[in-house]
Design an enzyme around this catalytic site. Sequence first.
Site, PDB file in Angstrom:
ATOM      1  N   HIS A  18       0.837  -1.209   0.000  1.00  0.00           N
ATOM      2  CA  HIS A  18       0.000   0.000   0.000  1.00  0.00           C
ATOM      3  C   HIS A  18       0.872   1.260   0.000  1.00  0.00           C
ATOM      4  O   HIS A  18       0.686   2.153  -0.843  1.00  0.00           O
ATOM      5  CB  HIS A  18      -0.900  -0.019   1.233  1.00  0.00           C
ATOM      6  CG  HIS A  18      -1.826   1.149   1.325  1.00  0.00           C
ATOM      7  ND1 HIS A  18      -3.122   1.121   0.867  1.00  0.00           N
ATOM      8  CD2 HIS A  18      -1.647   2.403   1.831  1.00  0.00           C
ATOM      9  CE1 HIS A  18      -3.694   2.288   1.075  1.00  0.00           C
ATOM     10  NE2 HIS A  18      -2.815   3.089   1.660  1.00  0.00           N
ATOM     11  N   GLU A  19       1.813   1.318   0.930  1.00  0.00           N
ATOM     12  CA  GLU A  19       2.644   2.519   1.038  1.00  0.00           C
ATOM     13  C   GLU A  19       3.616   2.633  -0.129  1.00  0.00           C
ATOM     14  O   GLU A  19       3.997   3.738  -0.510  1.00  0.00           O
ATOM     15  CB  GLU A  19       3.397   2.507   2.373  1.00  0.00           C
ATOM     16  CG  GLU A  19       2.501   2.484   3.606  1.00  0.00           C
ATOM     17  CD  GLU A  19       1.489   3.605   3.649  1.00  0.00           C
ATOM     18  OE1 GLU A  19       1.721   4.662   3.018  1.00  0.00           O
ATOM     19  OE2 GLU A  19       0.427   3.441   4.283  1.00  0.00           O
ATOM     20  N   HIS A  22       2.020   4.714  -2.745  1.00  0.00           N
ATOM     21  CA  HIS A  22       2.144   6.147  -2.441  1.00  0.00           C
ATOM     22  C   HIS A  22       3.561   6.648  -2.741  1.00  0.00           C
ATOM     23  O   HIS A  22       3.741   7.728  -3.307  1.00  0.00           O
ATOM     24  CB  HIS A  22       1.830   6.397  -0.967  1.00  0.00           C
ATOM     25  CG  HIS A  22       0.395   6.204  -0.599  1.00  0.00           C
ATOM     26  ND1 HIS A  22      -0.643   6.724  -1.344  1.00  0.00           N
ATOM     27  CD2 HIS A  22      -0.189   5.559   0.455  1.00  0.00           C
ATOM     28  CE1 HIS A  22      -1.802   6.408  -0.777  1.00  0.00           C
ATOM     29  NE2 HIS A  22      -1.555   5.693   0.309  1.00  0.00           N
TER      30      HIS A  22
END
Length: 418
Positions: A18-19, A22
Amino acid sequence: MNTVIAFIFMFGLLVFIHELGHLIFAKRAGMLAREFAIGFGPKIFSYRKDETLYTVRLLPIGGYVRVAGEDPEIIELKPGHHIGLEFNDYGEVDKIIVNNKSNYPNSKIVEVEEIDLDHNLTVDCYDLDSDERHQFDVNRKALFIMDDKETLIAPYDRQFSSKTASQKGIQVFAGPMMNFLLAIVFFIGLGFVQGVPVDEAKIGGIQEGSPAEDAELIEGDEVVSIDGENIDTWMDFVLYVQERPDEQLEVTIDREGDLITKSITPEAFTEQGETIGRLGVMRMFEESPGDVILHGFTQTYDITVLIIEAVGQLVTGQLSIDALAGPVGIYSATDDVVQTGFTNFLTWTAMLSINLGIINLLPLPALDGGRLMFIGLEAIRGKPVDPQKEGVVHFIGFALLMLLMIVVTWNDIERLFM
């Protein structure tokens, strides 16, 4: 011990992916990513590479990528501050020592008159030794040094707020997107390992001593009707049989183009206190690359729809908050799944990845969905919402989410000891 390792692997992978989304899209947009963190709270591991500090933190309740400009800068210099300056070979400031200046004997000690580290990258100051006024250019990659720790400055074009609404939106959406992609990859991988189930009621295997074996059903037979009722899918077949234990059924099958009718009586089987019927047949799986790849997408879509429906039921009150699970509940469920085998664990991980992506897209403050909502307002208004007001909304939202996490975790613990 296996459950502990599995949970750490699963949690770390979901948050990391997920990160990572980003981080990748922040860097692609030219943003300065100060920190990539798995977990919250005190650091238990850190490693710096280039501009970014990579950390693992104590509390396993998520992660974050800290991009310059999303929050107020950590270090703020004002007129009257005494700082130390060190210079590179081109006469540009490349280190700004905020405190502990005695540890840097080669630095020039000055009093700040005006400093612009966003646009012009200059320092107007007084030399405390000569009492002369100077203006120095600051290198784009200059460092703040505070408490002997180095932090890169962030010129405005490296900050989150300097980017277009589309660049910001993509960077925020990239985290949930990576969770969906991870689930697709897992389902495709599982499909290549064990095949993918066909939709039709085709028999893939027969258990020894079962009613199906007694009736001389064979692998490849397709059930087309039972008792004159059409059977279109495997689930139609399973449900019809389960609802009729110990009842004789007239099962019509298609065997290589020939229609054959068999009289079969499902044996009664008790499962979770309920008596159901079963014939002792297994579902057929296919392994063609096209079907496997398509299955990865369709399975992800189907689970996404189910989770969204469950969220809708929570919002409308059809499901209570007791249906939610926090880290403790997920750990307990992971323990059960681990006992059933590695492929089931990977399926569980893929489902949680989808869940994480959907939850993060909810339009709630402090979540990616809440940030996307503010970016959407910026696109409509043509200018961003006041950063301080947005920060207050996100702070309140984060506090409420932490409160919800505490309530859910308490419910998880109560369930464990019930």
